[in-house]
Write a protein that holds these residues in place. Structure first.
Motif, PDB file in Angstrom:
ATOM      1  N   LYS A 245       6.372  55.723   7.027  1.00  0.00           N
ATOM      2  CA  LYS A 245       5.849  54.585   7.780  1.00  0.00           C
ATOM      3  C   LYS A 245       6.713  54.323   9.015  1.00  0.00           C
ATOM      4  CE  LYS A 245       4.027  52.505   3.534  1.00  0.00           C
ATOM      5  NZ  LYS A 245       2.639  52.962   3.774  1.00  0.00           N
ATOM      6  N   GLY A 246       7.298  55.405   9.530  1.00  0.00           N
ATOM      7  CA  GLY A 246       8.218  55.295  10.652  1.00  0.00           C
ATOM      8  C   GLY A 246       7.558  55.476  12.010  1.00  0.00           C
TER       9      GLY A 246
ATOM     10  N   TYR B 198      16.866  62.136  11.565  1.00  0.00           N
ATOM     11  CA  TYR B 198      17.002  62.218  13.018  1.00  0.00           C
ATOM     12  C   TYR B 198      17.901  61.109  13.541  1.00  0.00           C
ATOM     13  CZ  TYR B 198      13.425  65.836  13.426  1.00  0.00           C
ATOM     14  OH  TYR B 198      12.727  67.020  13.352  1.00  0.00           O
ATOM     15  N   ALA B 199      17.827  59.925  12.963  1.00  0.00           N
ATOM     16  CA  ALA B 199      18.698  58.837  13.408  1.00  0.00           C
ATOM     17  C   ALA B 199      20.166  59.185  13.167  1.00  0.00           C
ATOM     18  CB  ALA B 199      18.327  57.540  12.699  1.00  0.00           C
TER      19      ALA B 199
ATOM     20  N   GLY C  32      19.323  48.944   9.313  1.00  0.00           N
ATOM     21  CA  GLY C  32      18.015  49.509   9.627  1.00  0.00           C
ATOM     22  C   GLY C  32      17.882  50.841   8.925  1.00  0.00           C
ATOM     23  N   PRO C  33      16.660  51.318   8.675  1.00  0.00           N
ATOM     24  CA  PRO C  33      16.478  52.555   7.924  1.00  0.00           C
ATOM     25  C   PRO C  33      16.917  53.791   8.707  1.00  0.00           C
ATOM     26  CG  PRO C  33      14.388  51.798   8.773  1.00  0.00           C
ATOM     27  CD  PRO C  33      15.374  50.718   9.081  1.00  0.00           C
TER      28      PRO C  33
ATOM     29  N   GLY D  13      17.938  52.145  13.792  1.00  0.00           N
ATOM     30  CA  GLY D  13      16.929  51.671  12.850  1.00  0.00           C
ATOM     31  C   GLY D  13      16.348  50.338  13.256  1.00  0.00           C
ATOM     32  N   ILE D  14      17.198  49.454  13.752  1.00  0.00           N
ATOM     33  CA  ILE D  14      16.736  48.145  14.223  1.00  0.00           C
ATOM     34  C   ILE D  14      15.903  48.313  15.494  1.00  0.00           C
ATOM     35  CG2 ILE D  14      17.487  45.893  15.104  1.00  0.00           C
ATOM     36  CD1 ILE D  14      20.071  46.330  13.355  1.00  0.00           C
ATOM     37  N   ALA D  15      16.358  49.193  16.390  1.00  0.00           N
ATOM     38  CA  ALA D  15      15.631  49.431  17.640  1.00  0.00           C
ATOM     39  C   ALA D  15      14.208  49.898  17.366  1.00  0.00           C
ATOM     40  CB  ALA D  15      16.376  50.465  18.488  1.00  0.00           C
ATOM     41  N   GLY D  16      14.037  50.714  16.336  1.00  0.00           N
ATOM     42  CA  GLY D  16      12.724  51.269  16.046  1.00  0.00           C
ATOM     43  C   GLY D  16      11.684  50.230  15.706  1.00  0.00           C
ATOM     44  N   THR D  17      12.096  49.172  15.044  1.00  0.00           N
ATOM     45  CA  THR D  17      11.123  48.143  14.692  1.00  0.00           C
ATOM     46  C   THR D  17      10.877  47.170  15.851  1.00  0.00           C
ATOM     47  OG1 THR D  17      10.416  46.768  12.822  1.00  0.00           O
ATOM     48  CG2 THR D  17      12.631  46.352  13.697  1.00  0.00           C
TER      49      THR D  17
END
Length: 457
Positions: free
Chosen positions: A239-240, A12-13, A230-231, A188-192
């Motif tokens: 684990k998202g 999705y990213a 980021g992932p 990916g960075i935003a998600g964490t």
């Protein structure tokens, strides 16, 4: 069919990043551009009026000496680092509860996205067209994710803080002109970083959620630009974000129209200075008050039927102590609406909270779960209001979509009038009109600094 198969191989990213990178204002329909400018206009009204709040002054005092001087804090007009301007402007614009809403995503999309896009656009001397592109990208990304994770996400999580972080990162990535891989990393960075709890509703911490989302979105894009990763599975990974914050199983519902339809067009604009969950009930109350000339002293009971989330979030506080709590008290909103005939900024004050007639009328309000209204949610944020008077007569009104929603929209002239009413509280009537004219021609500006100069001149 080829497109569907290709999506199977992409996260999705990655799909969101492709949309962000490929978005070009020249290919965006004119009505979408016009609506994006109205969103920006509406946000500026909220932030300028919000700048008069006590909590705004506290934030401004805290940040005023931060360096380097890159982007403007709206209101006082001085500059701070871009990410800090995004934080302060994002928080202040949510303080008066008059910023926009997307119902299905259950999010206030403007308050995390626009301050992030504006701060970086000013820092980089970007054009008005770039700002509009970034805002559209941010709205579409955060709304897609919000639709995917809701309604279950909203049980604990403030979507504006969580999904808004992704939207702010998308907008920042667009302004920075990140590559496809950098944009994936930014998301990916935003998600964490994504966070924000419902528990803070009714406190002065609630506006900090979009402020933090705006800042962290800027930081995610800046970090991606210098090489942080980021992932790509930040959303759907084991684990998202999805599995950590939502009980939904069909995430595709948020992404099926990405790049084809524009969710920004389904934005709602608020006309009452309270939580959006109160608006349909306020509209119903104001309609009954006007049509039947209802007087507070004649009322025996006020029954308000609503949906589950509204009942939980705004339906249980019958003794609000602060204006912030009052904005999340449906009993207060109904009482003040029938007493004053309005639910604007002037209705949410300590003075009104202390009035005996307000307190007395609140005691006659009963908020309950209405099965029919609940079935409409979240597609519609409706309410049923029934008023019983001393003669025994009853008056009832059902509002499925409050004024300002896509089905019952505010006109362009009404939105400009709302903006001038709010902005003039900070900068006066004439400058508000000038600012509205500049914003509605934003795509013609070579630099967003021209817009900000109107405020600071």
């Amino acid at each position: 069919m080829t497109l569907e198969v290709s999506y199977v191989c992409k996260s999705y990213a990655e799909r969101l990043a492709e949309f962000i990178v490929s978005l070009n204002l020249n290919a965006v329909p004119a009505n979408v551009i016009e609506h994006a400018k109205l969103c920006i206009l509406d946000w500026f009204g909220a932030v300028l009026a919000g700048a008069n709040e006590k909590e705004a002054a506290m934030l401004i005092e805290l940040f005023k000496d931060f360096t380097p001087k890159e982007a403007t804090i709206i209101g006082p007009g001085f500059k701070v680092p871009a990410q800090d301007a995004a934080y302060v402007n994002g928080a202040i614009s949510h303080m008066i509860e008059l910023d926009d809403i997307h119902r299905e995503a259950i999010i206030h999309p403007g308050v995390p996205v626009i301050p992030a896009a504006l701060a970086l656009s000013e820092k980089l001397n970007a054009s008005g067209s770039t700002l509009i592109e970034a805002v559209i990208a941010g709205y579409e990304v955060e709304i897609a994710i919000g639709k995917a994770v809701n309604p279950s996400h909203y049980r604990f999580w403030h979507t504006t803080g969580t999904c808004g972080t992704f939207g702010a990162a998308a907008a920042a990535s667009k302004v920075l002109n990140l590559t496809l891989s950098e944009t994936v990393n930014s998301l990916g960075i935003a998600g964490t970083h994504a966070a924000g709890l419902i528990e803070v509703f009714g406190s002065s911490s609630k506006p900090l959620n979009p402020g933090r989302a705006a800042r962290d979105g800027v930081m995610a894009a800046l970090l991606a630009k210098i090489g942080f990763t980021g992932p790509k599975t930040i959303l759907e990974g084991e684990k998202g974000f999805f599995k950590a914050t939502s009980a939904e199983s069909f995430y595709e519902k948020g992404f099926s129209g990405l790049g084809v339809t524009y969710e920004i067009l389904r934005n709602s604009f608020k006309r009452h200075a309270s939580c959006g969950h109160t608006h349909a009930a306020i509209d119903a109350m104001l309609d009954l008050r006007s049509r039947f000339n209802l007087k507070p002293q004649e009322i025996v009971e006020l029954e308000v039927g609503t949906y589950k989330d509204a009942l939980e979030i705004v339906g249980k506080n019958y003794e609000p102590k602060t204006p912030a709590e009052a904005k999340f008290s449906l009993p207060y909103c109904i009482a003040i609406a029938i007493i004053d005939g309005a639910a604007g900024l002037r209705q949410f004050t300590y003075e009104n909270l202390s009035k005996n007639d307000v307190k007395d009328l609140i005691k006659r309000v009963r908020v309950y779960l209405d099965d029919e209204i609940n079935m409409l949610y979240p597609q519609k944020l409706g309410a049923r209001v029934k008023v019983t008077v001393r003669s025994g007569k009853t008056y009832e009104k059902v509002v499925e979509s409050a004024k300002g929603s896509p089905e019952n929209p505010l006109s362009k002239d009404e939105l400009i009038s709302k903006f001038i009413d709010l902005a003039s509280l900070k900068v006066g009537f004439e400058k508000s009109k000038e600012l509205a004219n500049v914003i509605m021609k934003l795509e013609k500006l070579d630099s967003v600094s021209e817009l900000l100069e109107v405020l600071t001149s």
